[in-house]
Design an enzyme around this catalytic site. Structure first.
Site, PDB file in Angstrom:
ATOM      1  CE1 TYR A 289      -3.139   3.086   1.200  1.00 14.09           C
ATOM      2  CE2 TYR A 289      -1.549   3.336   2.972  1.00 14.09           C
ATOM      3  CZ  TYR A 289      -2.613   3.828   2.247  1.00 14.09           C
ATOM      4  OH  TYR A 289      -3.155   5.054   2.575  1.00 14.09           O
TER       5      TYR A 289
HETATM    6  P1  NAD Z   1     -12.040   5.818   2.090  1.00 13.24           P
HETATM    7  O1  NAD Z   1     -11.894   4.438   1.535  1.00 13.24           O
HETATM    8  O2  NAD Z   1     -13.067   6.038   3.126  1.00 13.24           O
HETATM    9  O3  NAD Z   1     -12.268   6.847   0.897  1.00 13.24           O
HETATM   10  C1  NAD Z   1     -11.738   6.662  -0.393  1.00 13.24           C
HETATM   11  C2  NAD Z   1     -12.869   6.787  -1.405  1.00 13.24           C
HETATM   12  O4  NAD Z   1     -12.316   6.695  -2.712  1.00 13.24           O
HETATM   13  C3  NAD Z   1     -13.924   5.686  -1.281  1.00 13.24           C
HETATM   14  O5  NAD Z   1     -15.217   6.235  -1.084  1.00 13.24           O
HETATM   15  C4  NAD Z   1     -13.833   4.929  -2.612  1.00 13.24           C
HETATM   16  O6  NAD Z   1     -15.105   4.456  -3.065  1.00 13.24           O
HETATM   17  C5  NAD Z   1     -13.227   5.971  -3.530  1.00 13.24           C
HETATM   18  N1  NAD Z   1     -12.466   5.402  -4.656  1.00 13.24           N
HETATM   19  C6  NAD Z   1     -11.536   4.426  -4.599  1.00 13.24           C
HETATM   20  N2  NAD Z   1     -11.029   4.194  -5.809  1.00 13.24           N
HETATM   21  C7  NAD Z   1     -11.641   5.065  -6.662  1.00 13.24           C
HETATM   22  C8  NAD Z   1     -11.533   5.315  -8.052  1.00 13.24           C
HETATM   23  N3  NAD Z   1     -10.704   4.631  -8.836  1.00 13.24           N
HETATM   24  N4  NAD Z   1     -12.309   6.291  -8.597  1.00 13.24           N
HETATM   25  C9  NAD Z   1     -13.187   6.997  -7.828  1.00 13.24           C
HETATM   26  N5  NAD Z   1     -13.318   6.791  -6.495  1.00 13.24           N
HETATM   27  C10 NAD Z   1     -12.558   5.830  -5.923  1.00 13.24           C
HETATM   28  O7  NAD Z   1     -10.588   6.224   2.630  1.00 13.24           O
HETATM   29  P2  NAD Z   1     -10.108   7.414   3.588  1.00 13.24           P
HETATM   30  O8  NAD Z   1      -9.667   6.805   4.858  1.00 13.24           O
HETATM   31  O9  NAD Z   1     -11.087   8.521   3.586  1.00 13.24           O
HETATM   32  O10 NAD Z   1      -8.799   7.880   2.831  1.00 13.24           O
HETATM   33  C11 NAD Z   1      -8.833   8.950   1.894  1.00 13.24           C
HETATM   34  C12 NAD Z   1      -7.411   9.168   1.339  1.00 13.24           C
HETATM   35  O11 NAD Z   1      -6.529   9.514   2.393  1.00 13.24           O
HETATM   36  C13 NAD Z   1      -6.807   7.958   0.654  1.00 13.24           C
HETATM   37  O12 NAD Z   1      -6.054   8.423  -0.433  1.00 13.24           O
HETATM   38  C14 NAD Z   1      -5.896   7.369   1.715  1.00 13.24           C
HETATM   39  O13 NAD Z   1      -4.826   6.645   1.129  1.00 13.24           O
HETATM   40  C15 NAD Z   1      -5.413   8.633   2.382  1.00 13.24           C
HETATM   41  N6  NAD Z   1      -4.971   8.441   3.765  1.00 13.24           N
HETATM   42  C16 NAD Z   1      -5.890   8.068   4.713  1.00 13.24           C
HETATM   43  C17 NAD Z   1      -5.472   7.926   6.013  1.00 13.24           C
HETATM   44  C18 NAD Z   1      -6.413   7.507   7.108  1.00 13.24           C
HETATM   45  O14 NAD Z   1      -5.933   7.312   8.230  1.00 13.24           O
HETATM   46  N7  NAD Z   1      -7.710   7.357   6.848  1.00 13.24           N
HETATM   47  C19 NAD Z   1      -4.134   8.180   6.372  1.00 13.24           C
HETATM   48  C20 NAD Z   1      -3.237   8.520   5.366  1.00 13.24           C
HETATM   49  C21 NAD Z   1      -3.671   8.685   4.061  1.00 13.24           C
HETATM   50  C1  UGA Z   2      -3.834   4.185   8.591  1.00 17.23           C
HETATM   51  C2  UGA Z   2      -4.762   4.075   7.371  1.00 17.23           C
HETATM   52  O1  UGA Z   2      -5.536   2.886   7.417  1.00 17.23           O
HETATM   53  C3  UGA Z   2      -4.009   4.107   6.070  1.00 17.23           C
HETATM   54  O2  UGA Z   2      -4.931   4.208   4.996  1.00 17.23           O
HETATM   55  C4  UGA Z   2      -3.101   5.281   6.114  1.00 17.23           C
HETATM   56  O3  UGA Z   2      -2.404   5.474   4.943  1.00 17.23           O
HETATM   57  C5  UGA Z   2      -2.167   5.217   7.297  1.00 17.23           C
HETATM   58  O4  UGA Z   2      -2.978   5.253   8.473  1.00 17.23           O
HETATM   59  C6  UGA Z   2      -1.238   6.390   7.347  1.00 17.23           C
HETATM   60  O5  UGA Z   2      -1.033   6.979   8.400  1.00 17.23           O
HETATM   61  O6  UGA Z   2      -0.673   6.717   6.312  1.00 17.23           O
HETATM   62  P1  UGA Z   2      -2.786   2.395  10.188  1.00 17.23           P
HETATM   63  O7  UGA Z   2      -1.819   3.228  10.946  1.00 17.23           O
HETATM   64  O8  UGA Z   2      -2.472   0.958   9.987  1.00 17.23           O
HETATM   65  O9  UGA Z   2      -3.082   2.984   8.743  1.00 17.23           O
HETATM   66  O10 UGA Z   2      -4.193   2.609  10.916  1.00 17.23           O
HETATM   67  P2  UGA Z   2      -5.098   1.688  11.840  1.00 17.23           P
HETATM   68  O11 UGA Z   2      -5.855   0.703  11.037  1.00 17.23           O
HETATM   69  O12 UGA Z   2      -5.895   2.625  12.651  1.00 17.23           O
HETATM   70  O13 UGA Z   2      -4.064   0.873  12.746  1.00 17.23           O
HETATM   71  C7  UGA Z   2      -3.347   1.476  13.813  1.00 17.23           C
HETATM   72  C8  UGA Z   2      -2.613   0.406  14.565  1.00 17.23           C
HETATM   73  O14 UGA Z   2      -3.568  -0.488  15.171  1.00 17.23           O
HETATM   74  C9  UGA Z   2      -1.715  -0.491  13.721  1.00 17.23           C
HETATM   75  O15 UGA Z   2      -0.536  -0.760  14.422  1.00 17.23           O
HETATM   76  C10 UGA Z   2      -2.504  -1.790  13.551  1.00 17.23           C
HETATM   77  O16 UGA Z   2      -1.714  -2.923  13.433  1.00 17.23           O
HETATM   78  C11 UGA Z   2      -3.278  -1.834  14.849  1.00 17.23           C
HETATM   79  N1  UGA Z   2      -4.537  -2.607  14.754  1.00 17.23           N
HETATM   80  C12 UGA Z   2      -5.434  -2.369  13.766  1.00 17.23           C
HETATM   81  C13 UGA Z   2      -4.797  -3.568  15.716  1.00 17.23           C
HETATM   82  O17 UGA Z   2      -3.977  -3.818  16.606  1.00 17.23           O
HETATM   83  N2  UGA Z   2      -5.965  -4.257  15.654  1.00 17.23           N
HETATM   84  C14 UGA Z   2      -6.889  -4.021  14.683  1.00 17.23           C
HETATM   85  O18 UGA Z   2      -7.956  -4.678  14.702  1.00 17.23           O
HETATM   86  C15 UGA Z   2      -6.626  -3.054  13.712  1.00 17.23           C
END
Ligand code: NAD
Ligand code: UGA
Length: 322
Positions: free
Chosen positions: A151
């Site tokens: 990823y």
């Molecule tokens: P999310 O899955 O809730 O939102 C992503 C949306 O994009 C979804 O609704 C999905 O249907 C849409 N999508 C996926 N592929 C597509 C495509 N080809 N065309 C049009 N739409 C499409 O995810 P999120 O947690 O809101 O994350 C949003 C962005 O932020 C992502 O780029 C993710 O990598 C990034 N990000 C999220 C986190 C986090 O902690 N949530 C952290 C770091 C980065």
């Molecule tokens: C999150 C988002 O899911 C990614 O899309 C994003 O890109 C990433 O943050 C980011 O910062 O860039 P992650 O940190 O793995 O990734 O987020 P969580 O799913 O909230 O996990 C946090 C921690 O909890 C991780 O260490 C994971 O291993 C742990 N975890 C998760 C558990 O111990 N149990 C679970 O059921 C789920």
């Protein structure tokens, strides 16, 4: 100044909050979303409902990999590109394909369309996962990037594409490297959502590893505030860390969550997961200086907001959703 902003991933967790914020500031918003089934699209429909009720919002349903993007981007000053296949731990093996498709190919296609139209600015959703496993903490934008998960590789590729189109075609771009975002509408695969759901049902909570891993958890409204500032940013091509200022261990989170939920949580420690970095910790001084970014929501308040939302989600949809 109010302009037209295109938000890709508009029905997702971060995207739906962003659309509402931009609309409240008077922007015209075109939301693009494919409603992929990584998690239940019914949740995404609900996420975007509030924005969709606004006269300033138009939803374009479809994938960035196949849509007529020239039409969808028409008249926009800025594109905020949040659409992606998220999830660190699911990106191994045969499920890698949607990561390539939605994170790399979709970003390339979007950049090509923006290049053809010209005069637009791109804000890209980067990720803390690009840093990988490192002892250099806090993480700074100039640090080496060496993702630990497939990823992370695709998020880094998307960021590189955004920046290389910017350099080659004078299309200003900013990448916001978000650090683990949480709050209402958090994706059902993410830790807090899973922990809260299990806690509400009285099910065991599975912690991957010892729970001593740390994350710089970021409340969604803070991530949105950074994104709104990036939309208005007049500086050159840039990369910003967006962390929440709440770098804590999972064990600390679980203590706090037990108190917020006022119940005893059944925590079990299971095998660590491949691709998971041990620590994230953001140096946000660049975003502070350039974007005026300052996270304001404490972990305790943010957790309470997410508990309330997860509870209402499963009351309305039943246990089958997710
Ligand atoms: P999310 O899955 O809730 O939102 C992503 C949306 O994009 C979804 O609704 C999905 O249907 C849409 N999508 C996926 N592929 C597509 C495509 N080809 N065309 C049009 N739409 C499409 O995810 P999120 O947690 O809101 O994350 C949003 C962005 O932020 C992502 O780029 C993710 O990598 C990034 N990000 C999220 C986190 C986090 O902690 N949530 C952290 C770091 C980065
Ligand atoms: C999150 C988002 O899911 C990614 O899309 C994003 O890109 C990433 O943050 C980011 O910062 O860039 P992650 O940190 O793995 O990734 O987020 P969580 O799913 O909230 O996990 C946090 C921690 O909890 C991780 O260490 C994971 O291993 C742990 N975890 C998760 C558990 O111990 N149990 C679970 O059921 C789920």
């Amino acid at each position: 100044m109010a302009t037209r902003v295109v938000v890709t991933g508009a029905a997702g967790f971060i995207g739906s909050h962003l659309c509402e914020d931009l609309l409240a500031r008077g922007h015209d918003v075109v939301g693009i979303d494919a409603f992929t089934d990584y998690y239940d699209p019914r949740i995404k429909r609900e996420n975007v409902a509030r924005a969709a009720a606004s006269p300033g919002f138009r939803l374009v349903e479809g994938s960035l990999t196949s849509l007529d993007l020239t039409a969808a981007l028409d008249g926009a000053a800025t594109v905020v590109h949040l659409a992606a296949q998220p999830g660190v731990r699911a990106s191994w093996g045969s499920t890698f394909e949607p990561y390539i498709e939605n994170n790399v190919r979709a970003t390339q296609r979007l950049c090509e369309a923006m290049k053809t139209i010209g005069g637009m600015r791109l804000v890209y959703a980067g990720s803390s996962s690009v840093y990988g496993q490192t002892a250099e903490l806090p993480m700074r934008e100039a640090h080496r990037t060496r993702p630990l998960s497939p990823y992370g590789v695709t998020k880094l590729a998307g960021e590189a594409l955004a920046l290389l189109y910017a350099q080659n075609y004078g299309m200003p771009a900013a990448s916001l490297r978000f650090f683990t975002v949480y709050g209402p509408r958090q994706r059902p695969d993410m830790a807090f959502h899973r922990f809260i759901r299990a806690g509400l049902n009285g099910d065991p909570i599975e912690v991957y590893g010892s729970g001593t891993q740390t994350r710089d958890f970021t409340f969604v409204a803070d991530a949105v505030a950074a994104t709104v500032a990036a939309v208005a940013y007049a500086g050159g091509d840039s990369v910003f860390n967006i962390g929440g200022g709440s770098r804590v261990s999972l064990n600390h989170v679980l203590d706090l969550l037990g108190r917020v939920m006022n119940r005893r949580l059944d925590v079990r420690f299971v095998e660590p997961q491949k691709g998971d970095v041990t620590h994230t910790f953001a140096d946000v001084s660049l975003a502070q200086r350039e974007l005026g970014y300052a996270p304001t929501t404490s972990l305790e308040d943010g957790l309470a907001r997410e508990v309330e939302w997860v509870d209402s989600l499963y009351r309305r949809f039943g246990r089958g959703v997710g």
